[in-house]
Design a protein around this motif. Structure first.
Motif, PDB file in Angstrom:
ATOM      1  N   GLU A 160      -4.466   3.855 -10.722  1.00  0.00           N
ATOM      2  CA  GLU A 160      -4.927   3.273  -9.466  1.00  0.00           C
ATOM      3  C   GLU A 160      -4.482   4.117  -8.268  1.00  0.00           C
ATOM      4  OE1 GLU A 160      -5.004  -1.467 -10.760  1.00  0.00           O
ATOM      5  OE2 GLU A 160      -3.759  -0.777  -9.099  1.00  0.00           O
ATOM      6  N   TYR A 161      -3.209   4.530  -8.274  1.00  0.00           N
ATOM      7  CA  TYR A 161      -2.693   5.325  -7.157  1.00  0.00           C
ATOM      8  C   TYR A 161      -3.342   6.702  -7.102  1.00  0.00           C
ATOM      9  CZ  TYR A 161       0.856   2.080  -5.481  1.00  0.00           C
ATOM     10  OH  TYR A 161       1.487   1.002  -4.918  1.00  0.00           O
ATOM     11  N   ILE A 162      -3.624   7.269  -8.283  1.00  0.00           N
ATOM     12  CA  ILE A 162      -4.315   8.561  -8.301  1.00  0.00           C
ATOM     13  C   ILE A 162      -5.697   8.433  -7.685  1.00  0.00           C
ATOM     14  CG2 ILE A 162      -5.367  10.286  -9.824  1.00  0.00           C
ATOM     15  CD1 ILE A 162      -3.015   9.919 -11.722  1.00  0.00           C
TER      16      ILE A 162
ATOM     17  N   ARG B 230      -9.270   9.222  -3.080  1.00  0.00           N
ATOM     18  CA  ARG B 230     -10.201   8.687  -2.082  1.00  0.00           C
ATOM     19  C   ARG B 230      -9.695   8.982  -0.670  1.00  0.00           C
ATOM     20  NH1 ARG B 230     -10.746   4.822   1.293  1.00  0.00           N
ATOM     21  NH2 ARG B 230      -8.722   3.894   0.769  1.00  0.00           N
ATOM     22  N   LEU B 231      -8.383   8.775  -0.459  1.00  0.00           N
ATOM     23  CA  LEU B 231      -7.806   9.047   0.854  1.00  0.00           C
ATOM     24  C   LEU B 231      -7.889  10.536   1.206  1.00  0.00           C
ATOM     25  CD1 LEU B 231      -4.667   6.743   0.738  1.00  0.00           C
ATOM     26  CD2 LEU B 231      -6.613   6.510   2.286  1.00  0.00           C
ATOM     27  N   GLU B 232      -7.761  11.379   0.200  1.00  0.00           N
ATOM     28  CA  GLU B 232      -7.843  12.819   0.438  1.00  0.00           C
ATOM     29  C   GLU B 232      -9.248  13.211   0.897  1.00  0.00           C
ATOM     30  OE1 GLU B 232      -6.385  15.043  -2.817  1.00  0.00           O
ATOM     31  OE2 GLU B 232      -6.488  16.962  -1.780  1.00  0.00           O
ATOM     32  N   ILE B 233     -10.259  12.593   0.284  1.00  0.00           N
ATOM     33  CA  ILE B 233     -11.646  12.845   0.703  1.00  0.00           C
ATOM     34  C   ILE B 233     -11.856  12.370   2.139  1.00  0.00           C
ATOM     35  CG2 ILE B 233     -14.048  12.200   0.281  1.00  0.00           C
ATOM     36  CD1 ILE B 233     -13.327  12.031  -2.702  1.00  0.00           C
TER      37      ILE B 233
ATOM     38  N   ASP C 109      -6.853   8.811  13.848  1.00  0.00           N
ATOM     39  CA  ASP C 109      -7.408   8.493  12.527  1.00  0.00           C
ATOM     40  C   ASP C 109      -6.931   9.485  11.469  1.00  0.00           C
ATOM     41  OD1 ASP C 109     -10.651   7.456  13.858  1.00  0.00           O
ATOM     42  OD2 ASP C 109      -8.716   6.377  13.680  1.00  0.00           O
ATOM     43  N   THR C 110      -6.932  10.757  11.825  1.00  0.00           N
ATOM     44  CA  THR C 110      -6.500  11.791  10.869  1.00  0.00           C
ATOM     45  C   THR C 110      -5.027  11.621  10.497  1.00  0.00           C
ATOM     46  OG1 THR C 110      -8.104  13.347  11.781  1.00  0.00           O
ATOM     47  CG2 THR C 110      -6.305  14.266  10.470  1.00  0.00           C
ATOM     48  N   HIS C 111      -4.193  11.389  11.509  1.00  0.00           N
ATOM     49  CA  HIS C 111      -2.758  11.204  11.258  1.00  0.00           C
ATOM     50  C   HIS C 111      -2.503   9.987  10.376  1.00  0.00           C
ATOM     51  CE1 HIS C 111       1.534  11.315  11.969  1.00  0.00           C
ATOM     52  NE2 HIS C 111       1.491  10.026  12.295  1.00  0.00           N
ATOM     53  N   GLN C 112      -3.234   8.898  10.653  1.00  0.00           N
ATOM     54  CA  GLN C 112      -3.052   7.673   9.859  1.00  0.00           C
ATOM     55  C   GLN C 112      -3.444   7.892   8.390  1.00  0.00           C
ATOM     56  OE1 GLN C 112      -5.168   4.308  11.432  1.00  0.00           O
ATOM     57  NE2 GLN C 112      -4.258   2.857  10.010  1.00  0.00           N
ATOM     58  N   LEU C 113      -4.574   8.586   8.184  1.00  0.00           N
ATOM     59  CA  LEU C 113      -5.009   8.869   6.806  1.00  0.00           C
ATOM     60  C   LEU C 113      -4.002   9.764   6.078  1.00  0.00           C
ATOM     61  CD1 LEU C 113      -8.837   9.434   7.350  1.00  0.00           C
ATOM     62  CD2 LEU C 113      -7.780   7.624   5.971  1.00  0.00           C
ATOM     63  N   GLN C 114      -3.457  10.752   6.800  1.00  0.00           N
ATOM     64  CA  GLN C 114      -2.482  11.650   6.187  1.00  0.00           C
ATOM     65  C   GLN C 114      -1.210  10.895   5.784  1.00  0.00           C
ATOM     66  OE1 GLN C 114      -1.398  15.008   8.592  1.00  0.00           O
ATOM     67  NE2 GLN C 114      -0.403  16.062   6.904  1.00  0.00           N
TER      68      GLN C 114
ATOM     69  N   GLN D  42      -1.028   7.676   5.080  1.00  0.00           N
ATOM     70  CA  GLN D  42      -1.347   6.811   3.944  1.00  0.00           C
ATOM     71  C   GLN D  42      -1.381   7.615   2.635  1.00  0.00           C
ATOM     72  OE1 GLN D  42      -5.039   4.916   4.913  1.00  0.00           O
ATOM     73  NE2 GLN D  42      -4.101   3.345   6.208  1.00  0.00           N
ATOM     74  N   MET D  43      -1.993   8.809   2.706  1.00  0.00           N
ATOM     75  CA  MET D  43      -2.085   9.630   1.506  1.00  0.00           C
ATOM     76  C   MET D  43      -0.690  10.070   1.046  1.00  0.00           C
ATOM     77  SD  MET D  43      -4.266  13.100   0.759  1.00  0.00           S
ATOM     78  CE  MET D  43      -2.966  14.130   1.426  1.00  0.00           C
ATOM     79  N   THR D  44       0.173  10.397   1.988  1.00  0.00           N
ATOM     80  CA  THR D  44       1.543  10.790   1.636  1.00  0.00           C
ATOM     81  C   THR D  44       2.268   9.651   0.919  1.00  0.00           C
ATOM     82  OG1 THR D  44       1.661  12.296   3.513  1.00  0.00           O
ATOM     83  CG2 THR D  44       3.754  11.596   2.530  1.00  0.00           C
ATOM     84  N   VAL D  45       2.111   8.436   1.433  1.00  0.00           N
ATOM     85  CA  VAL D  45       2.746   7.269   0.816  1.00  0.00           C
ATOM     86  C   VAL D  45       2.232   7.069  -0.607  1.00  0.00           C
ATOM     87  CG1 VAL D  45       2.940   4.754   0.904  1.00  0.00           C
ATOM     88  CG2 VAL D  45       3.226   6.100   2.995  1.00  0.00           C
TER      89      VAL D  45
END
Length: 379
Positions: free
Chosen positions: A55-57, A62-65, A95-100, A102-105
């Motif tokens: 699930e996390y993968i 998805r977040l990376e896309i 938006d970009t910072h927030q996505l980054q 989230q992806m890091t987490v």
């Protein structure tokens, strides 16, 4: 009165031995059941962890896309100051910072879950090994318990005096403790160490495969295969030391052939076996004693004499059985008594029990010859 008290004391010792054996078997069984319960629990936890990793993968991908799309949007907004306002640029950055973030987490959680999965898998391997060992020990203790419960009392009736009973009981206890120490050392120094190394090597293989180094992984697998083979030999040796099953099923001669074949395969040493006479079953105590005598002689040669050739000859005549074990090793001075040579003492005692004769001749650098003669005792 003294004799009766002595008989009562030895009977109490036997009863206590049986009680301790039963208690030990129950304790080992409880350990096995606890390990099995923990194994089942960890198995479920492992499945759940693997599910979460997937699930996390997927969420991380998805977040990376989304983040790549957001970065593209940020670059586009940043270049066109005429078309886009400062608020548009600020929102794109946000938006970009927030996505980054989230992806890091998600990636960190994925890494933590992978570590947890690897830890669970290692614990499962250890628990599986514990369960198998506990079941094996329980089986052996059951045999000992049956022996103590049935045969010991028959032996007890054959001992005529309280003094003989006491001496015999103490000797049995001493022999049992010595056997436990020997088995403990052999399992610790042999299979236990091998299995630990195999587990470590398997982790190395996993890391190597993750690094896409197939050749290194194959080399490690070949090394693991050698360790497994060596460990299997050690386990078989321990089983043989306890009592070869082939001795009961097939008899003395086939068991000797199989034992020697295993030694040749493992030690890469020439061992010739020659049998003369009628191949028949002997009395059980004769088969066990003759096999142990051969085993002790051959093992002594391999361990101490460093020979290139060992010859084993067994001849069953009408009235006698003759066994000769000869090696071309470094030999020893038979006139020098070694206080720690319990193996030779045990050999002499076995031959005496069969009413036979033991002759050991050896010289420095001229090898050793062991000749055993016992009266024939066919079933």
């Amino acid at each position: 009165m003294l004799i009766k008290n002595s008989e009562k004391a030895i009977d109490q010792v036997i009863d206590e031995m049986i009680r301790v054996v039963k208690s030990s078997k129950n304790e080992i069984f409880n350990i096995s059941e606890q390990a099995r319960h923990e194994y089942d629990t960890l198995k479920k936890e492992l499945e759940e962890t693997k599910r979460l990793i997937i699930e996390y993968i997927e969420e991380g991908d998805r977040l990376e896309i989304d983040m790549r799309a957001s970065r593209k949007r940020l670059a586009e907004v940043s270049k066109d100051f005429v078309r886009y306002t400062e608020n548009d640029i600020h929102q794109a950055y946000k938006d970009t910072h927030q996505l980054q973030a989230q992806m890091t987490v998600y990636r960190e959680k994925e890494a933590d879950l992978r570590k947890k999965r690897d830890d669970i898998e290692r614990r499962l391997v250890n628990l599986y090994d514990t369960i198998n060992k506990a079941e094996g020990i329980t089986s052996k203790i059951s045999v000992v318990e049956q022996y103590l419960a049935d045969d010991f009392f028959q032996v007890n009736e054959l001992i005529e005096t309280a003094k003989e009973k006491q001496a015999f009981g103490l000797k049995i206890i001493e022999a049992q403790e010595e056997e436990r120490r020997r088995l403990s050392r052999e399992i610790h120094d042999g299979p236990a160490q091998m299995l630990a190394n195999i587990l470590l090597r398997s982790e190395i293989i996993e890391r190597v495969l993750h690094e896409n180094s197939v050749k290194a992984a194959i080399d490690e697998l070949q090394s693991v295969r050698k360790m497994i083979r060596s460990s299997l030999y050690e386990v078989r040796k321990i089983i043989y030391d306890l009592r070869p099953m082939a001795l009961d099923d097939l008899g003395l001669i086939p068991t000797i052939r199989k034992y020697i074949a295993n030694l040749i395969d493992f030690h890469q040493i020439d061992i010739d076996f020659v049998f003369l006479g009628e191949e028949k079953r002997l009395n059980d105590k004769y088969e066990v004693a003759l096999f142990r005598l051969m085993q002790e002689s051959v093992q002594n040669a391999i361990k101490h004499a460093n020979p290139t050739l060992i010859q084993v000859k067994l001849q069953i005549q009408k009235k006698n059985i003759i066994m000769i074990i000869k090696d071309n090793g470094k030999g020893f001075d038979v006139n020098i008594k070694n206080e720690n040579s319990f193996g030779l003492v045990g050999m002499k005692e076995r031959v005496d029990m069969l009413g036979g004769e033991l002759d050991i001749s050896s010289k420095q650098n001229e090898g050793t010859t062991v000749i055993i003669r016992v009266p024939d005792a066919a079933e």
